[in-house]
Design an enzyme around this catalytic site. Structure first.
Site, PDB file in Angstrom:
ATOM      1  CD  GLU A 146      -2.799  -1.306   2.406  1.00  9.46           C
ATOM      2  OE1 GLU A 146      -2.876  -0.339   3.168  1.00  9.46           O
ATOM      3  OE2 GLU A 146      -3.423  -2.373   2.595  1.00  9.46           O
ATOM      4  CG  ASN A 177      -0.551  -7.086  -1.244  1.00  9.03           C
ATOM      5  OD1 ASN A 177      -1.089  -7.775  -2.111  1.00  9.03           O
ATOM      6  ND2 ASN A 177      -1.084  -6.895  -0.038  1.00  9.03           N
ATOM      7  CG  HIS A 208      -9.816  -6.007   0.670  1.00  7.41           C
ATOM      8  ND1 HIS A 208     -10.028  -7.156   1.393  1.00  7.41           N
ATOM      9  CD2 HIS A 208      -8.535  -5.622   0.920  1.00  7.41           C
ATOM     10  CE1 HIS A 208      -8.919  -7.462   2.054  1.00  7.41           C
ATOM     11  NE2 HIS A 208      -8.002  -6.556   1.776  1.00  7.41           N
ATOM     12  CD  GLU A 257      -4.576  -8.011   1.879  1.00  5.60           C
ATOM     13  OE1 GLU A 257      -5.479  -7.265   2.310  1.00  5.60           O
ATOM     14  OE2 GLU A 257      -3.367  -7.702   1.978  1.00  5.60           O
ATOM     15  CG  ASP A 293     -12.474  -9.235   1.923  1.00  5.75           C
ATOM     16  OD1 ASP A 293     -11.983  -9.095   3.060  1.00  5.75           O
ATOM     17  OD2 ASP A 293     -12.507  -8.310   1.087  1.00  5.75           O
TER      18      ASP A 293
END
Ligand code: G3I
Length: 335
Positions: A156, A198, A235, A264, A266
């Site tokens: 990030e 990432n 996400h 990640e 979801d």
């Protein structure tokens, strides 16, 4: 009679051996997320919280369904170096040891991140900070050398919004070259690990943040900075759905000469609508050969960092949701 018996025993033993020979899973025999993904040449992984390894329902799903494990918090800066040069690997080792004992691979998350910093690090500036952050990368990567198959080296580092600018952080204020310095340090400490950048909200290729990450990766590859993969956190929410051209975003990054991974995943929602969004995300990865794996960010909805969004594949009790079935079917039907 004895000769006939011995011949029939030979036949039986050959048949039995054949039955137990380890054959690659087929579409019909791939009955778990991991085996269904492996038949496509990919992994299916999960973010894991170490303190839940005493929960039998949690561990049962983890061991059965997933082939790669990412410690959700235990490898972050505050967990591994709570005091300067005083490392604590026990919480992460608990997860790594479990994964390796179960024959699974491990993704390391994350070596440098603006969040989750111990107070001693957040208080440093300039050359002292640059030395400390690169020492962290070196020490942690070296400790897990040969055990971690891929690292989120930097997490990030780009700002949200429409500028495509770097995120303002203590690391960024040591100079623009902090990211490549981290990748070089990680490569030196463990040449066997794949090194990933990432980030979140880089799933839509038109977004400024996505384009900024794309330009960085292109520049790194042109200058020989050791980067092997881009992790797209994935996400998704009602306001940030799976983009229709997600596969194009993945392909754009892959065409730079790196692997791409959903790191990640979801997806906020429930029922058939959530299942369809999961199918779209998985299908986008399946469409890109260098999309090497998918990790969902937790086992059950109740394990999620955003549990109220019920974003995962298993409900709070560990029951499979329609999203699970949609993902398994998409993987099993993949060519
Ligand atoms: O371990 C302490 C516990 O001792 C204490 O009692 C409790 C209450 O304060 O906090 C516990 O620590 C929490 C930790 O999760 C472990 O549960 C932290 O407060 C909490 O901030 C931390 O949240 C994690 C978050 O990253 C921040 O590190 C989430 O579980 C984790 O899912 C989330 O994951 C991030 C990725 O690393 C990067 N991408 C975004 C993603 C979602 O934010």
């Amino acid at each position: 009679m004895r000769e006939l018996l011995s011949k029939s025993l030979v036949v039986v033993s050959v048949v039995v051996a054949g039955v137990f020979a380890v054959e690659p899973a087929t579409a019909s025999t791939a009955t778990t997320l991991a085996t269904a993904a492996e038949r496509t040449g990919r992994y299916f992984g999960v973010g894991v919280q170490g303190y839940k390894l005493t929960d039998q329902t949690y561990v049962g799903i983890l061991n059965r369904e997933f082939g790669v494990v990412t410690p959700e918090n235990e490898m972050k800066l505050d967990a591994t170096e709570p005091q300067q040069n005083r490392f604590n690997f026990a919480p992460a080792d608990r997860i790594v040891d479990h994964a390796l004992q179960q024959g699974k691979r491990v993704r390391g998350h994350t070596l440098l991140w603006h969040a989750g910093q111990p107070s001693w690090l957040a208080g440093l500036r300039g050359t002292a900070l640059r030395a400390a952050m690169l020492n962290h990368v070196t020490q942690v990567t070296a400790y897990y050398r040969g055990k971690v198959y891929a690292w989120d080296v930097v997490n990030e580092a780009f700002a949200d919004g429409t500028t495509g600018a770097r995120r303002d952080s203590n690391f960024q204020r040591t100079g623009d070259d902090w990211i490549e310095a981290a990748f070089h340090a990680a490569r030196a400490a463990d040449p066997t690990a794949k090194l990933c950048y990432n980030d979140y909200n880089i799933e839509n290729r038109a977004h400024a943040k996505t384009q900024a990450v794309y330009r960085m990766v292109r520049d790194f590859k042109a200058r020989g900075v050791p980067i092997d993969c881009v992790g797209l956190q994935s996400h998704f929410t009602a306001n940030h759905p799976v983009p229709a051209d997600f596969a194009t975003t993945l392909r754009d990054f892959a065409d730079l000469g790196v692997d791409v991974q959903l790191t990640e995943l979801d997806i906020e929602g429930s029922g058939a609508a959530q299942a369809e969004n999961y199918r779209r995300a998985v299908t986008a990865c399946l469409a890109v050969s260098r999309c090497t794996g998918i990790t969902v960010w937790g086992v059950r909805d109740s394990d999620s960092w955003r549990a109220s969004a019920t974003p995962l594949l298993f409900d709070h009790s560990g029951a499979e949701k329609p999203a699970y079935t949609a993902v398994l079917d998409a993987l099993r039907c993949a060519r």
